[in-house]
Design a protein around this motif. Structure first.
Motif, PDB file in Angstrom:
ATOM      1  N   GLN B  57      23.296  42.003  81.673  1.00  0.00           N
ATOM      2  CA  GLN B  57      23.476  43.343  81.142  1.00  0.00           C
ATOM      3  C   GLN B  57      24.764  43.426  80.335  1.00  0.00           C
ATOM      4  OE1 GLN B  57      23.451  46.277  84.188  1.00  0.00           O
ATOM      5  NE2 GLN B  57      22.978  47.936  82.768  1.00  0.00           N
ATOM      6  N   ILE B  58      25.804  42.743  80.822  1.00  0.00           N
ATOM      7  CA  ILE B  58      27.070  42.793  80.107  1.00  0.00           C
ATOM      8  C   ILE B  58      26.943  42.152  78.730  1.00  0.00           C
ATOM      9  CG2 ILE B  58      29.431  41.888  80.095  1.00  0.00           C
ATOM     10  CD1 ILE B  58      29.511  42.423  83.073  1.00  0.00           C
ATOM     11  N   ARG B  59      26.194  41.042  78.681  1.00  0.00           N
ATOM     12  CA  ARG B  59      25.992  40.425  77.361  1.00  0.00           C
ATOM     13  C   ARG B  59      25.245  41.377  76.427  1.00  0.00           C
ATOM     14  NH1 ARG B  59      25.716  35.761  80.022  1.00  0.00           N
ATOM     15  NH2 ARG B  59      23.478  35.817  80.419  1.00  0.00           N
ATOM     16  N   LEU B  65      27.378  47.061  71.726  1.00  0.00           N
ATOM     17  CA  LEU B  65      28.654  47.694  71.411  1.00  0.00           C
ATOM     18  C   LEU B  65      29.228  47.133  70.117  1.00  0.00           C
ATOM     19  CD1 LEU B  65      30.249  47.969  74.965  1.00  0.00           C
ATOM     20  CD2 LEU B  65      29.464  49.829  73.499  1.00  0.00           C
ATOM     21  N   MET B  66      29.057  45.769  69.937  1.00  0.00           N
ATOM     22  CA  MET B  66      29.531  45.153  68.698  1.00  0.00           C
ATOM     23  C   MET B  66      28.838  45.810  67.495  1.00  0.00           C
ATOM     24  SD  MET B  66      31.925  43.009  69.020  1.00  0.00           S
ATOM     25  CE  MET B  66      31.905  42.032  67.508  1.00  0.00           C
ATOM     26  N   GLU B  67      27.521  45.973  67.662  1.00  0.00           N
ATOM     27  CA  GLU B  67      26.748  46.610  66.577  1.00  0.00           C
ATOM     28  C   GLU B  67      27.247  48.027  66.336  1.00  0.00           C
ATOM     29  OE1 GLU B  67      22.553  46.807  67.403  1.00  0.00           O
ATOM     30  OE2 GLU B  67      22.498  44.619  67.589  1.00  0.00           O
ATOM     31  N   GLN B  68      27.368  48.710  67.444  1.00  0.00           N
ATOM     32  CA  GLN B  68      27.694  50.124  67.366  1.00  0.00           C
ATOM     33  C   GLN B  68      29.067  50.357  66.750  1.00  0.00           C
ATOM     34  OE1 GLN B  68      25.702  52.461  69.057  1.00  0.00           O
ATOM     35  NE2 GLN B  68      26.949  54.285  68.851  1.00  0.00           N
ATOM     36  N   ASP B  90      19.584  57.486  63.972  1.00  0.00           N
ATOM     37  CA  ASP B  90      19.772  56.227  64.692  1.00  0.00           C
ATOM     38  C   ASP B  90      21.075  56.308  65.470  1.00  0.00           C
ATOM     39  OD1 ASP B  90      20.109  53.744  65.650  1.00  0.00           O
ATOM     40  OD2 ASP B  90      20.272  52.741  63.700  1.00  0.00           O
ATOM     41  N   LEU B  91      20.949  56.541  66.763  1.00  0.00           N
ATOM     42  CA  LEU B  91      22.155  56.727  67.565  1.00  0.00           C
ATOM     43  C   LEU B  91      22.478  55.472  68.360  1.00  0.00           C
ATOM     44  CD1 LEU B  91      21.325  60.335  68.701  1.00  0.00           C
ATOM     45  CD2 LEU B  91      23.051  59.653  67.041  1.00  0.00           C
ATOM     46  N   GLY B  92      21.874  54.348  68.007  1.00  0.00           N
ATOM     47  CA  GLY B  92      22.202  53.084  68.686  1.00  0.00           C
ATOM     48  C   GLY B  92      21.322  52.832  69.895  1.00  0.00           C
ATOM     49  N   THR B  93      21.691  51.788  70.596  1.00  0.00           N
ATOM     50  CA  THR B  93      20.894  51.332  71.719  1.00  0.00           C
ATOM     51  C   THR B  93      21.664  51.566  73.008  1.00  0.00           C
ATOM     52  OG1 THR B  93      20.184  49.599  70.233  1.00  0.00           O
ATOM     53  CG2 THR B  93      19.522  49.390  72.524  1.00  0.00           C
ATOM     54  N   SER B  94      20.949  51.979  74.024  1.00  0.00           N
ATOM     55  CA  SER B  94      21.595  52.216  75.307  1.00  0.00           C
ATOM     56  C   SER B  94      21.995  50.899  75.942  1.00  0.00           C
ATOM     57  CB  SER B  94      20.638  52.971  76.217  1.00  0.00           C
ATOM     58  OG  SER B  94      21.018  52.807  77.561  1.00  0.00           O
ATOM     59  N   VAL B  95      23.073  50.931  76.699  1.00  0.00           N
ATOM     60  CA  VAL B  95      23.495  49.730  77.417  1.00  0.00           C
ATOM     61  C   VAL B  95      22.791  49.634  78.768  1.00  0.00           C
ATOM     62  CG1 VAL B  95      25.441  48.596  78.515  1.00  0.00           C
ATOM     63  CG2 VAL B  95      25.726  49.660  76.276  1.00  0.00           C
ATOM     64  N   ASP B 299      27.809  53.923  79.833  1.00  0.00           N
ATOM     65  CA  ASP B 299      26.914  53.624  78.723  1.00  0.00           C
ATOM     66  C   ASP B 299      27.385  54.410  77.502  1.00  0.00           C
ATOM     67  OD1 ASP B 299      24.863  53.212  76.999  1.00  0.00           O
ATOM     68  OD2 ASP B 299      23.269  53.623  78.452  1.00  0.00           O
ATOM     69  N   TYR B 300      28.399  53.847  76.811  1.00  0.00           N
ATOM     70  CA  TYR B 300      29.026  54.606  75.741  1.00  0.00           C
ATOM     71  C   TYR B 300      28.095  54.995  74.595  1.00  0.00           C
ATOM     72  CZ  TYR B 300      33.469  54.661  77.956  1.00  0.00           C
ATOM     73  OH  TYR B 300      34.456  54.922  78.833  1.00  0.00           O
ATOM     74  N   PRO B 301      27.237  54.098  74.144  1.00  0.00           N
ATOM     75  CA  PRO B 301      26.307  54.526  73.092  1.00  0.00           C
ATOM     76  C   PRO B 301      25.497  55.741  73.524  1.00  0.00           C
ATOM     77  CG  PRO B 301      26.220  52.160  73.353  1.00  0.00           C
ATOM     78  CD  PRO B 301      27.076  52.662  74.464  1.00  0.00           C
ATOM     79  N   LEU B 302      25.079  55.750  74.770  1.00  0.00           N
ATOM     80  CA  LEU B 302      24.289  56.873  75.269  1.00  0.00           C
ATOM     81  C   LEU B 302      25.140  58.149  75.342  1.00  0.00           C
ATOM     82  CD1 LEU B 302      21.582  57.837  76.240  1.00  0.00           C
ATOM     83  CD2 LEU B 302      22.121  57.003  78.533  1.00  0.00           C
ATOM     84  N   ILE B 303      26.379  57.991  75.846  1.00  0.00           N
ATOM     85  CA  ILE B 303      27.268  59.159  75.934  1.00  0.00           C
ATOM     86  C   ILE B 303      27.465  59.767  74.551  1.00  0.00           C
ATOM     87  CG2 ILE B 303      29.606  59.944  76.479  1.00  0.00           C
ATOM     88  CD1 ILE B 303      29.756  57.654  78.536  1.00  0.00           C
TER      89      ILE B 303
END
Lengths: 280, 338, 267, 330
Positions: B57-59, B65-68, B90-95, B299-303
């Motif tokens: 999950q961390i990977r 996160l790199m993408e985001q 496009d709000l990114g992908t959830s972690v 989950d920062y992208p989600l937040i």
């Protein structure tokens, strides 16, 4: 000067009641932990006990004394409230005063900025900021909350100052050679003092409530105990559904008692100082 | 009937809200970048501390996160990418729900929040204003004193704490209403009668806790508005012409309600904050609950995504309220006031 | 020699942020005021007369034009603090609303203490207090009734007299009286006017009345300027302006004012 | 000689506050005749606005009628309105028999509905068919020199002077017998003031209203339109006489003082000069003994301090309360 002004306040029953309750809680916050010398973080084997003589407000899942937590919680919640209120008051006064005194473009820009902050849901921004902070001291929480609740105050201060600035006594002071600073200190500040005080009281409410909200979603202070953190723990341990009422009822009552009393104080001041609401 | 002045007013508000939205999303963009230290590492190290996170999950998190955040690009490229993506939805992908898209996670829960927030806020607004007006009409009577005192106290009860008390009292002690959730466990959303009834049953407590605690504030505000309004010259004139009380009260109510509409727009943000927490207390499967999950799993992208969507909805609601206001108040419609 | 020369004075206010609009409050007005002269600037509200007064008092900046007082351009030739003090002492004002002229937070004599900031000589507290009492007596007030009182405790007429007492302390060469009698009762109006006239007799003060009351202007002034929509439309001695008005607006104005000894025509 | 429309008999109206009474109107008697305009003058705080509230029976606490009565002629009979409640008088008389033009008439219209809607609501309140009243309103708008089209607008679309005229038109829609105008011109510029006075006179000439009571501090305005003038001081009537006679020769020293402080642009005024009444009006909580004006009166005698002068008729139609004109002058 101010003594005369505040005298009529003490004839208002509302004001006295509100002030007494607030003072009671302030004293409780300051001296409570000194008198009731129980460590709120000490875990004991008396777990989840209902109020008794050894634990007047019972204990939580880890056997910690709720009354001790509550006293510390009141202290830090009031502290957060005061600090946040102070920050809001300072920002609001500066923005409002600058807007009113400078007029023109400064005014336009500052007011647009104020409106943007006003329209933006402050609690959401506070959540976002808090979520990025690894360690959150109580002061940090106060700053986060204080940064967003000033806009309506700035607008009101601006409006009041605009009206005062067109009064003739301000011209007369200017004609007597008063500089901006002296004018602000002598003529403007007294005029907005009561309103600022009323607003300060409401800002404290905002701070206390905001802290509780942040805590409940796990973004409260990471150290120390506040009324919000007690509530958060009780929610985490599902105290509500397990009927441990002594855990989550007292901190809520404390919040409501303090904030409602502060609101009553401000309402009473409005009734005394506002000619339209005044009763003969 | 839409006049030129009204279009102008609406246009001004729209521009203002757009600017505000850009400012808000800019804050979302700036925040992780101004936090001292390498934010990415910091986030990842915090993530690994969270119990559920496993290496895989961390990977995944690192990748998203790199993408985001794309820290390797210059900041302005990052900024415009961010704005562009946000506008595209496009709000990114959830972690924590990797590889699900943020938008796909938020869209299904949003209706639950709206279902809770909107009716409750509107009902509270209407009831509170009516009570406040009633108190003002009977100024200094026991009704007035009762309404004012109760409102002063009730308005200071946080939604969620009232929710806790309700759950404890009606759910735990009396056992007449469910203690949480939006519907009974084990049932699946469908349009059958029994399910709708089940949802309603779960709806009562969170709805009531928002309505009750939001009502007081409106009542206090409306009482003041009506007292001011009753001092206006048109009231005295209408009385002197023999207009009946009911009609005059209607006038006063109407005129006092107009500013309360603008007030409604401004209060939506705070109400949303309260509703989010209420959802957490009630395990109500709305945005607040999702946000809580996102916060606990960092989950920062989600937040961020939830934040961007909620802010946008608030501004949209603001805009709708402004529009209604412009339609109702002739002074705006015909361009007398700015 | 003219005490005050106003040349091509204009003031434009701009309002609004995105769509800026300009409002011309005063449009290119010129006039002179001589020593010991009483002149009235008459106009309805919104005619620009109060804006003019504020520019003369150096409270707002003109958009264009010149104001020369005692040979000095008040916006360009006053540079040092000393010069400004001198100017403020020489050109002073009495304002319209006796209720707005006093800050409700201070005793009423504050406005007189302020006057000492403009004086060249230093006075001890006792000397100053004596001077204040003297000037109160001069304007027909008993210091006992006034000192230590707050604005809401004394009447409008008394307040206006205190404002004039402030002028007695300063002995200005020029007083701008902005509607000095419009908010006080008729029965005390005469006293206020007499005090101002006395000041002129004893000190040689020039006075400019800013008023909407043509009756007052007619009664007190040596010359009347009628202002409408930022322009001076008529300028002449009171008898000419009132009894034989030239400009259409002045005619309507004079024809609309209710009189005591004659009924209005066509009513 | 026409009959009286309103009889005010020994009315005393006090503001009853917690521990004091403000005697705003104290033992006042006079009559308003049919077909007359009566002007009430006095300085601020003399009780003239309270008087207009008494006439309407618009008695709201702390204002209380302590004594006396007000009789209003309705359908040929005198009704003692002061013995009715405010609500009863409002129901029966307001708008129909008596109407009001308030102090700031420019803001007296309900701001967020169209004028025509307001007229319709008024019709509803009085149980009149809407169309009938609307038709009347259109006619009345023409009378006050307003295009009836303005009825379809909101008040804020009208200019200040137009709003004032709309207010008169609406206030007189039901042809009230008595129109009470309470400082109606103070917020207007002189040009609009004149228009207003003209309309008021026209209303009376056409018989739309029978009598008008015009409350103001401006004697010159009264001079233009009123038949009789009533001078009030400290809650009392000092003099009540035909306007011409008062201007020609005021009897009461207070009236004289007031007249001599009038400033209008007239050569007579310049010749005559302007005088001041020394002192300040008394407070109405503890008014002076005897004649309330005696501390400020240049002609005060010893009796003035002790006894209260009665309002007596000393010439036909002229009533004065002053010992200079009474037998008791010692």
């Amino acid at each position: 000067m101010f003594k005369n002004m505040f005298k009529p306040l003490f004839k208002s029953k509302k004001f006295i009641i509100g002030l007494s309750i607030v003072l009671f809680f302030i004293l409780l916050g300051i001296f409570g932990p000194m008198i009731y010398r129980v460590d709120p973080t000490e875990m004991t084997w008396d777990m989840e006990q209902a109020p008794s003589s050894t634990h007047p407000l019972g204990t939580d899942t880890y056997g910690r004394d709720i009354l001790a937590q509550l006293l510390y919680g009141i202290r830090s919640s009031l502290y957060v409230g005061f600090l946040a209120a102070l920050i809001s008051l300072v920002i609001g006064t500066i923005v409002g005063t600058f807007s009113a005194v400078r007029r023109g473009i400064t005014d336009d820009l500052l007011m647009s900025f104020t409106n943007i902050v006003l329209t933006t849901p402050s609690i959401l921004i506070a959540i976002l900021i808090a979520s990025y902070l690894d360690v959150r001291s109580i002061e940090m929480i106060a700053v986060i909350l204080g940064l967003f609740q000033w806009p309506w105050f700035a607008r009101a201060i601006r409006a009041q100052l605009m009206s005062v600035l067109s009064r003739e006594y301000v011209y007369l002071s200017k004609m007597a050679g008063y500089g901006d600073f002296r004018l602000i200190v002598e003529d403007l500040i007294p005029t907005i003092a009561t309103y600022a005080f009323m607003s300060f009281v409401l800002f404290i409410n905002g701070g206390i409530m905001g802290e509780a909200s942040l805590s409940l979603i796990g973004l409260g202070p990471t150290e120390g105990i506040s009324l919000g953190t007690i509530l958060q723990w009780s929610v985490m341990m599902d105290a509500i559904r397990r009927g441990l009422w002594w855990w989550f009822v007292p901190p809520g009552i404390a919040i409501v008692a303090v904030t409602a009393s502060l609101l009553i104080i401000s309402t009473a001041m409005d009734e005394v100082f506002n000619p339209i609401l005044r009763e003969e | 009937m839409i006049s030129k002045q009204m279009l102008k007013f609406i246009g001004r508000r729209l521009i203002f809200l757009l600017i505000t939205y850009i400012v808000a999303t800019t804050i979302v963009f700036i925040l992780p970048r101004v936090i001292p230290g390498n934010p990415l590492n910091q986030i990842l190290s915090r993530l690994s501390q969270v119990a559920q996170a496993n290496p895989e999950q961390i990977r995944a998190a690192e990748k998203t996160l790199m993408e985001q955040f794309a820290f390797d690009k210059p900041w302005y490229v990052q900024y415009f990418d961010f704005l562009g993506n946000a506008l595209k939805g496009d709000l990114g992908t959830s972690v924590s729900y990797y590889p699900r898209k943020v938008l796909d996670l938020v869209i299904p829960v949003l209706p639950w929040t709206l279902l809770l927030l909107l009716p409750a806020t509107i009902v509270a607004w209407f009831l509170g204003n009516s009570l406040g007006a009633l108190a003002a009409y009977r100024r200094n009577s026991w009704i007035d004193k009762g309404v004012l005192t109760t409102s002063l106290i009730v308005s200071q009860i946080p939604y969620y704490w009232l929710g806790m008390i309700f759950i404890f009292f009606f759910g735990v002690k009396l056992g007449i209403l469910p203690v949480g959730g939006a519907y009974s466990q084990g049932s699946f959303p469908n349009w059958s009668w029994s399910f709708v009834l089940d949802v309603l049953k779960h709806y009562i407590l969170p709805f009531a806790s928002i309505v009750v605690s939001a009502m007081g504030g409106w009542a206090i505000g409306m009482r003041l508005m009506v007292i001011y309004e009753l001092g206006n010259d048109y009231v005295r004139f209408s009385e002197a012409l023999g207009m009946n009380d009911k009609r005059i009260y209607k006038y006063v109510f109407r005129n006092s309600l107009l500013p309360q509409i603008t007030g409604l727009a401004l209060s939506l943000g705070g109400a949303l904050g309260g509703a989010l927490i209420t959802e957490i207390i009630f395990n109500y499967p709305g945005t607040g609950f999702l946000l809580f999950r996102a916060l606990t799993s960092l989950d920062y992208p989600l937040i961020q995504g939830i934040f961007v969507i909620l802010i946008a909805s608030i501004y949209l609601a603001n805009f709708i309220v402004d529009f209604i206001y412009a339609v109702i108040d002739p002074r705006i419609r015909l361009g007398q006031e700015e | 020699m003219s005490r005050l020369v106003v040349k091509n004075l204009s003031k434009v206010f701009s309002i609004g942020f995105l769509a800026r609009r300009n409002v011309e409050a005063v449009k290119n007005i010129s006039f002179e005021v001589k020593e010991k002269e009483i002149i009235s600037l008459v106009g309805e509200s919104g005619s620009g007369k109060s804006t003019t007064a504020k520019m003369l008092l150096r409270l707002i900046h003109p958009t264009s034009g010149k104001i020369v007082f005692e040979g000095k351009d008040i916006w360009n030739d006053i540079k040092t603090n000393q010069e400004l003090k001198e100017f403020r002492r020489s050109l002073h004002a009495v304002f319209q609303d006796p209720f707005a002229s006093f800050n409700p937070f201070y005793p009423v004599e504050r406005t007189m203490w302020q006057a000492f900031r403009l004086m060249d000589k230093e006075y001890s507290k006792n000397e100053a207090l004596e001077l204040i009492k003297d000037s109160l007596v001069k304007v027909g007030l008993d210091p006992k009734d006034i000192l230590g009182k707050y604005p809401h405790q004394i009447s409008g007429g008394q307040k206006q007299r205190i404002m004039i007492a402030r002028c007695w302390l300063l002995k200005p060469k020029f007083i701008i009286a902005d509607e000095p009698t419009s908010m006080i009762d008729a029965s005390s109006r005469g006293g206020i006017i007499k005090l101002l006239l006395k000041l002129r007799e004893e000190q040689g003060t020039s006075i400019m009345f800013i008023t909407h009351d043509l009756g007052l202007a007619y009664y007190v002034s040596d010359r009347i300027l009628v202002m409408k929509e930022g322009r001076i439309v008529e300028d002449g001695n009171p008898d000419d302006v009132v009894l034989n008005p030239q400009h259409e607006y002045t005619k309507i104005l004079v024809g609309s004012i209710p009189k005591l000894y004659r009924k209005l025509e066509d009513i | 000689m026409s009959e009286s429309l309103v009889k005010i008999e020994n009315i005393r109206a006090y503001y009853k506050l917690k521990n004091r009474e403000v005697k705003a109107v104290d033992n006042v008697s006079f009559e308003i005749m049919e077909n007359e305009i009566i002007g009430v003058v006095g300085e601020s705080g003399c009780g003239k606005s309270t008087l207009s509230n008494v006439l309407l029976n618009n008695i709201i606490k702390p204002l209380t009628i302590v004594g006396g009565r007000v009789l209003f002629k309705s359908n040929g009979e005198y009704v003692e309105i002061s013995s009715l409640t405010r609500e009863e008088v409002r129901e029966r008389f307001w708008g129909k028999e008596m109407s009001l033009i308030p102090q700031s008439a420019m803001n007296a219209l309900m701001p967020t509905i169209k004028l025509s809607k307001y007229v319709e609501h008024l019709a509803q309140s009085h149980g009149i068919p809407k169309n009938e009243l609307l038709k009347k309103a259109r006619k009345r708008f023409e009378d006050v020199d307003l295009d009836p089209q303005w009825l379809n607008r909101y008040p804020f679309e009208l200019s200040g002077g137009m709003r004032q005229r709309a207010v008169i038109a609406i206030a007189t829609l039901l042809n009230p017998q008595l129109l009470i105008a309470d400082e109606p011109t103070s917020a207007l510029d002189v040009v609009n003031q004149k228009v207003f006075l003209k309309i008021l006179l026209e209303m009376k000439r056409q018989g739309i209203v029978k009598s008008i009571i015009f409350v103001t501090h401006d004697i010159a305005t009264i001079r233009q339109i009123a038949d009789r003038m009533l001078v009030m001081y400290a809650g009392k009537i000092m003099e009540i006489s035909p306007v011409d006679k008062i201007v020609e020769k005021p009897l009461n020293p207070y009236t004289e003082g007031l007249l001599n402080s009038v400033l209008t642009p007239e050569p007579e005024i310049k010749k005559r000069g302007i005088t001041t009444i020394p002192g300040t009006p008394p407070n109405l909580i503890e008014p002076p003994s005897g004649c309330r004006f005696h501390p400020r009166c240049p002609k005060a005698m010893s009796v003035c301090k002790e006894k209260e002068p009665k309002l007596v008729e000393i010439e036909p139609q002229r009533k004065v309360a002053c010992f200079l004109y009474s037998e008791e002058r010692a």
